[in-house]
Design a protein around this motif. Structure first.
Motif, PDB file in Angstrom:
ATOM      1  N   UNK A  81       5.445  15.749 -38.651  1.00  0.00           N
ATOM      2  CA  UNK A  81       4.662  14.616 -39.171  1.00  0.00           C
ATOM      3  C   UNK A  81       3.681  15.006 -40.278  1.00  0.00           C
ATOM      4  N   UNK A  82       3.094  16.195 -40.172  1.00  0.00           N
ATOM      5  CA  UNK A  82       2.065  16.617 -41.127  1.00  0.00           C
ATOM      6  C   UNK A  82       2.553  17.655 -42.133  1.00  0.00           C
ATOM      7  N   UNK A  83       3.799  18.064 -42.041  1.00  0.00           N
ATOM      8  CA  UNK A  83       4.310  19.161 -42.875  1.00  0.00           C
ATOM      9  C   UNK A  83       4.087  18.920 -44.368  1.00  0.00           C
ATOM     10  N   UNK A  84       4.290  17.702 -44.819  1.00  0.00           N
ATOM     11  CA  UNK A  84       4.144  17.397 -46.248  1.00  0.00           C
ATOM     12  C   UNK A  84       2.695  17.501 -46.730  1.00  0.00           C
ATOM     13  N   UNK A  85       1.747  17.591 -45.810  1.00  0.00           N
ATOM     14  CA  UNK A  85       0.331  17.681 -46.168  1.00  0.00           C
ATOM     15  C   UNK A  85      -0.166  19.113 -46.305  1.00  0.00           C
ATOM     16  N   UNK A  86       0.633  20.083 -45.864  1.00  0.00           N
ATOM     17  CA  UNK A  86       0.207  21.488 -45.923  1.00  0.00           C
ATOM     18  C   UNK A  86      -0.012  21.919 -47.369  1.00  0.00           C
ATOM     19  N   UNK A  87      -1.089  22.656 -47.590  1.00  0.00           N
ATOM     20  CA  UNK A  87      -1.347  23.169 -48.937  1.00  0.00           C
ATOM     21  C   UNK A  87      -0.731  24.552 -49.091  1.00  0.00           C
ATOM     22  N   UNK A  88      -0.423  24.892 -50.296  1.00  0.00           N
ATOM     23  CA  UNK A  88       0.140  26.212 -50.600  1.00  0.00           C
ATOM     24  C   UNK A  88      -0.845  27.304 -50.192  1.00  0.00           C
ATOM     25  N   UNK A  89      -2.127  27.080 -50.472  1.00  0.00           N
ATOM     26  CA  UNK A  89      -3.156  28.072 -50.133  1.00  0.00           C
ATOM     27  C   UNK A  89      -3.227  28.291 -48.621  1.00  0.00           C
ATOM     28  N   UNK A  90      -3.183  27.211 -47.859  1.00  0.00           N
ATOM     29  CA  UNK A  90      -3.254  27.338 -46.395  1.00  0.00           C
ATOM     30  C   UNK A  90      -2.031  28.081 -45.863  1.00  0.00           C
ATOM     31  N   UNK A  91      -0.861  27.796 -46.409  1.00  0.00           N
ATOM     32  CA  UNK A  91       0.362  28.465 -45.939  1.00  0.00           C
ATOM     33  C   UNK A  91       0.316  29.965 -46.215  1.00  0.00           C
ATOM     34  N   UNK A  92      -0.357  30.364 -47.289  1.00  0.00           N
ATOM     35  CA  UNK A  92      -0.435  31.795 -47.590  1.00  0.00           C
ATOM     36  C   UNK A  92      -1.576  32.481 -46.832  1.00  0.00           C
ATOM     37  N   UNK A  93      -2.587  31.732 -46.412  1.00  0.00           N
ATOM     38  CA  UNK A  93      -3.780  32.306 -45.787  1.00  0.00           C
ATOM     39  C   UNK A  93      -3.763  32.246 -44.265  1.00  0.00           C
ATOM     40  N   UNK A  94      -3.166  31.205 -43.692  1.00  0.00           N
ATOM     41  CA  UNK A  94      -3.211  30.992 -42.241  1.00  0.00           C
ATOM     42  C   UNK A  94      -1.888  31.415 -41.619  1.00  0.00           C
ATOM     43  N   UNK A  95      -1.987  32.235 -40.589  1.00  0.00           N
ATOM     44  CA  UNK A  95      -0.783  32.682 -39.877  1.00  0.00           C
ATOM     45  C   UNK A  95      -0.358  31.581 -38.908  1.00  0.00           C
ATOM     46  N   UNK A  96       0.884  31.105 -39.079  1.00  0.00           N
ATOM     47  CA  UNK A  96       1.402  30.040 -38.213  1.00  0.00           C
ATOM     48  C   UNK A  96       1.627  30.588 -36.805  1.00  0.00           C
ATOM     49  N   UNK A  97       1.155  29.880 -35.806  1.00  0.00           N
ATOM     50  CA  UNK A  97       1.343  30.293 -34.422  1.00  0.00           C
ATOM     51  C   UNK A  97       2.833  30.314 -34.083  1.00  0.00           C
ATOM     52  N   UNK A  98       3.243  31.295 -33.310  1.00  0.00           N
ATOM     53  CA  UNK A  98       4.655  31.433 -32.934  1.00  0.00           C
ATOM     54  C   UNK A  98       5.200  30.170 -32.278  1.00  0.00           C
ATOM     55  N   UNK A  99       4.398  29.516 -31.438  1.00  0.00           N
ATOM     56  CA  UNK A  99       4.886  28.325 -30.745  1.00  0.00           C
ATOM     57  C   UNK A  99       5.002  27.104 -31.659  1.00  0.00           C
ATOM     58  N   UNK A 100       4.541  27.214 -32.885  1.00  0.00           N
ATOM     59  CA  UNK A 100       4.622  26.088 -33.827  1.00  0.00           C
ATOM     60  C   UNK A 100       5.777  26.217 -34.808  1.00  0.00           C
ATOM     61  N   UNK A 101       6.534  27.269 -34.702  1.00  0.00           N
ATOM     62  CA  UNK A 101       7.644  27.486 -35.659  1.00  0.00           C
ATOM     63  C   UNK A 101       8.836  26.648 -35.309  1.00  0.00           C
TER      64      UNK A 101
END
Length: 101
Positions: A81-101
């Protein structure tokens, strides 16, 4: 939420013991200051927190924190639902939790 801690459904926020987590928390405190918050709880719990979608004066807080670059979409719990809102900076800076992949 009435003294109950709430986990935002579908939001993968950084851990509070990280710099990104501290920045995210500071943003959230400032964003919510003086606003009325309403949550629609799912009835599920994650550790000591209730899970729900929360709104600050009608605005989805999960969408706001992700589009501001302070969290990521947790596809497992949001359905993307929120994937299209992710920023490029956040994707490079924040480690995605394993359970969210």
């Amino acid at each position: 939420m009435g003294g109950k801690p709430v986990r935002l459904q579908g939001v993968d926020a950084p851990e509070l013991n990280t710099r990104s987590g501290k920045d995210s928390r500071r943003w959230m405190v400032n964003y919510l200051a003086g606003k009325s918050v309403e949550c629609q709880l799912t009835g599920e719990r994650s550790y000591d927190r209730w899970i729900g979608v929360c709104y600050a004066e009608g605005v989805d807080i999960g969408a706001a924190v992700i589009s501001a670059g302070h969290a990521l979409d947790c596809r497992r719990h949001s359905g993307g639902k929120y994937r299209h809102l992710e920023t490029r900076a956040a994707k490079s800076r924040i480690r995605r939790a394993d359970y969210c992949r």
